[in-house]
Scaffold this motif. Structure first.
Motif, mmCIF file in Angstrom:
data_model
loop_
_atom_site.group_PDB
_atom_site.id
_atom_site.type_symbol
_atom_site.label_atom_id
_atom_site.label_comp_id
_atom_site.label_asym_id
_atom_site.label_seq_id
_atom_site.Cartn_x
_atom_site.Cartn_y
_atom_site.Cartn_z
ATOM 1 N N VAL A 37 -12.957 35.134 -38.086
ATOM 2 C CA VAL A 37 -13.495 35.404 -36.839
ATOM 3 C C VAL A 37 -13.471 33.770 -36.101
ATOM 4 N N LEU A 38 -13.024 34.060 -34.912
ATOM 5 C CA LEU A 38 -12.713 32.925 -34.036
ATOM 6 C C LEU A 38 -14.013 32.064 -33.753
ATOM 7 N N ALA A 39 -14.110 30.704 -34.122
ATOM 8 C CA ALA A 39 -15.328 30.158 -33.777
ATOM 9 C C ALA A 39 -15.242 29.045 -32.758
ATOM 10 N N ASP A 89 -15.665 26.524 -46.071
ATOM 11 C CA ASP A 89 -15.435 27.804 -45.957
ATOM 12 C C ASP A 89 -14.886 28.297 -44.412
ATOM 13 N N THR A 90 -14.431 27.064 -43.645
ATOM 14 C CA THR A 90 -13.881 27.245 -42.299
ATOM 15 C C THR A 90 -12.180 27.127 -42.459
ATOM 16 N N LEU A 91 -11.509 27.983 -41.829
ATOM 17 C CA LEU A 91 -10.127 28.020 -41.752
ATOM 18 C C LEU A 91 -9.950 27.243 -40.225
ATOM 19 N N VAL A 92 -8.946 26.385 -40.459
ATOM 20 C CA VAL A 92 -8.577 25.368 -39.312
ATOM 21 C C VAL A 92 -6.997 25.724 -39.075
ATOM 22 N N LEU A 93 -6.625 26.241 -37.787
ATOM 23 C CA LEU A 93 -5.072 26.259 -37.482
ATOM 24 C C LEU A 93 -4.846 24.994 -37.001
ATOM 25 N N PHE A 125 -12.068 29.085 -37.514
ATOM 26 C CA PHE A 125 -12.491 30.489 -37.943
ATOM 27 C C PHE A 125 -13.359 30.251 -39.010
ATOM 28 N N LYS A 126 -14.623 31.450 -38.833
ATOM 29 C CA LYS A 126 -15.334 31.281 -40.180
ATOM 30 C C LYS A 126 -15.112 32.884 -40.654
ATOM 31 N N ARG A 127 -15.313 32.731 -42.115
ATOM 32 C CA ARG A 127 -15.085 34.119 -42.646
ATOM 33 C C ARG A 127 -16.244 35.118 -42.625
#
Length: 266
Positions: free
Chosen positions: A158-160, A249-253, A263-265
């Motif tokens: 989910v976009l943070a 747990d944060t995805l960084v593009l 993004f957060k899971r």
């Protein structure tokens, strides 16, 4: 004859004095003051688990002052031993009885460690002055649960944040979402107004993070009063991605060293 007797008595007196001095020096060899008398607490440390300890572990027993409930225990004496075989492990703890104050509360604590890792510890109050021998039961410390490493695929992200700012919601108050399907090599989700899908690859090289590139995205053709501007900025961001990384747990593009979105899971 009288002179000889005088010399004899003088010799005996000197001999006695020399002996006294020698005895005096032996008693004070450890210091100028009187020798400190020590007391001992003897006992054993044991556990109930049917297991053998790994090589190199150490058993420590401490005599602690636990009088202050809101402060760390004060260690008065401790002893360390390397256990051999199965428990119980016998110990002898020397302490200074003059340091004991009847107004204070004292306890014994035992631990078993392997380097910096705590394997066993006592959990109940042990009275050190209950009489010898003292038996100390230690409980096994549970191993920390290993956290799963985050994965790109098989998760709804989910976009943070977008361009360093908190991400707004899209049409109908719905959050922007992103999923990666490793089997199909497809990325898909909700972009703020429409559903979208497109290809992605993780090949190549990246100086910052792990390589990731997303192909052109195709979407549904709904018109939205809300979320259209968010959708344009989001899809444009996806087209410039060159890498990704995880921060917890944060995805960084990313585009090079620049963070494009997080993004957060879900």
């Amino acid at each position: 004859m009288r002179l000889s007797e005088q010399w004899l008595w003088l010799f005996l007196a000197l001999l006695a004095c020399t002996g006294l001095l020698a005895c005096s020096g032996e008693e004070s060899a450890s210091g100028d003051g009187p020798a400190v008398k020590t007391a001992q607490i003897a006992g054993s440390v044991f556990y109930r688990e049917r297991m053998m300890l790994p090589p190199g572990v150490e058993v420590e027993v401490q005599l602690q002052d636990i009088s202050q409930a809101d402060a760390m225990a004060n260690v008065l004496a401790s002893t360390m031993l390397k256990p051999q075989g199965a428990p119980p492990y016998e110990f002898v703890l020397d302490y200074d009885p003059t340091a004991i104050d009847s107004r204070m509360t004292y306890a014994l604590r035992a631990t078993i460690r392997n380097d910096d890792r705590l394997l066993f510890t006592s959990t109940e109050y042990i009275d050190p002055f209950q009489g010898n021998p003292v038996e100390i039961l230690v409980q096994r410390v549970p191993e920390p649960v290993a956290r799963e490493s985050p994965t790109l695929e098989g998760v709804t992200w989910v976009l943070a944040t977008l361009a360093g700012k908190p991400a707004p919601v899209g049409a109908g108050g719905k959050r922007v979402e992103l999923q990666f399907d490793a089997d199909e090599g497809r990325a898909a989700g909700f972009s703020g107004c429409n559903r979208y899908t497109g290809s992605y690859v993780r090949d190549g090289a990246a100086q910052h993070g792990s390589p990731l590139r997303l192909g052109p995205m195709a979407g549904t053709l709904m018109a939205c009063e809300e979320g259209a501007e968010l959708e344009r900025a989001y899809l444009q961001m996806l087209g410039s991605v060159t890498a990704f990384r995880f921060e917890g747990d944060t995805l960084v593009l990313m585009h090079g060293p620049e963070e494009l979105a997080t993004f957060k899971r879900f």
